[in-house]
Design a protein around this motif. Structure first.
Motif: not given
Length: 243
Positions: A53-54, A56-58, A60, A111
């Motif tokens: 999850i973390e 995917s925030e930074k 692709d 998610f």
């Protein structure tokens, strides 16, 4: 545009995931495609989900849903704990969520719910956890569970005569639909390989991380790949799905 990298079945092995991403020297402009089965096996299933999850925030990232992910999604949503799931790694996943707040569990549920059944990229490469049975492709699949459970696609490729030409009437129609197909689900250990295996136009990236193998990541264009250490060496006091 950076590289497109595809990652095999993780099965709760956060240490292996972090190790293999480091060995592949992941860069900000790389696209990461995960083939599913993030949970059930080693002791860090919930930690793998939190890490992804973390990430995917930074980065692709594209997340395909595996059969173990569907089981965990159902458990997070309804509390359902079928014995077949608990016996096949689910017990370690349940234990990894001890102490999580309802809010955090719900974030993880969402998610899982956002994961894709399959993904087809700009080059007509297909990424799917297990396979499909329809000769017309995954879009025409009657049973959606086949995306996460089907082994006939891989079994067909493994059993094919290498001399069979694509223009032959006997060439499997399913294999003509996509330039290449990337799957997980069935460990390559079953055919004696500890590294990713190519059969026909299918690449199998499940190199047995749930058991005695390593976690693998591959550049889909160059076919260069990197692997973690074998999982039993990273979790020496655990059995994964071996016990």
């Amino acid at each position: 545009m950076g590289r497109t990298l595809v990652i095999g079945d993780i099965h709760g092995g956060l240490k292996a995931l972090q190790q293999v991403l480091e060995r592949a020297d992941i860069r900000e402009n790389d696209r990461l495609i995960f083939l599913g089965d993030y949970v059930d096996g080693w002791s860090e299933s919930s930690q793998v989900i939190r890490f992804l999850i973390e990430l995917s925030e930074k980065q692709d990232c594209i997340f395909i849903k595996g059969n173990h992910d569907a089981w965990t999604e159902d458990w997070l949503n309804s509390g359902n704990e079928p014995d077949v799931w608990l016996f096949n790694g689910g017990k370690s996943t349940v234990e990894s969520y001890a102490g999580y707040s309802p809010e955090d569990r719900n974030i993880h549920l969402e998610f899982f719910q956002r994961m894709k059944n399959y993904y087809i990229d700009e080059q007509n490469y297909l990424f799917i956890h297990a396979g499909y049975s329809s000769m017309h492709g995954p879009e025409k699949e009657v049973y959606s569970s086949n995306y996460r459970w089907d082994r006939t696609l891989w079994e067909t490729a493994v059993a094919m005569d290498k001399k069979l030409e694509k223009n032959s009437e006997l060439y499997p129609k399913r294999l003509l639909l996509h330039k290449e197909i990337f799957i997980g689900h069935t460990p390559t250990l079953h055919i004696g390989s500890k590294t990713p295996v190519n059969k026909a136009n299918i690449w199998n990236l499940d190199t047995g991380a749930a058991f005695t193998g390593a976690l693998s990541i591959m550049d889909i264009d160059t076919k260069e790949f990197w692997q973690s250490d074998v999982l039993p060496s990273l979790y020496p006091n655990e059995n994964g799905r071996n016990g």
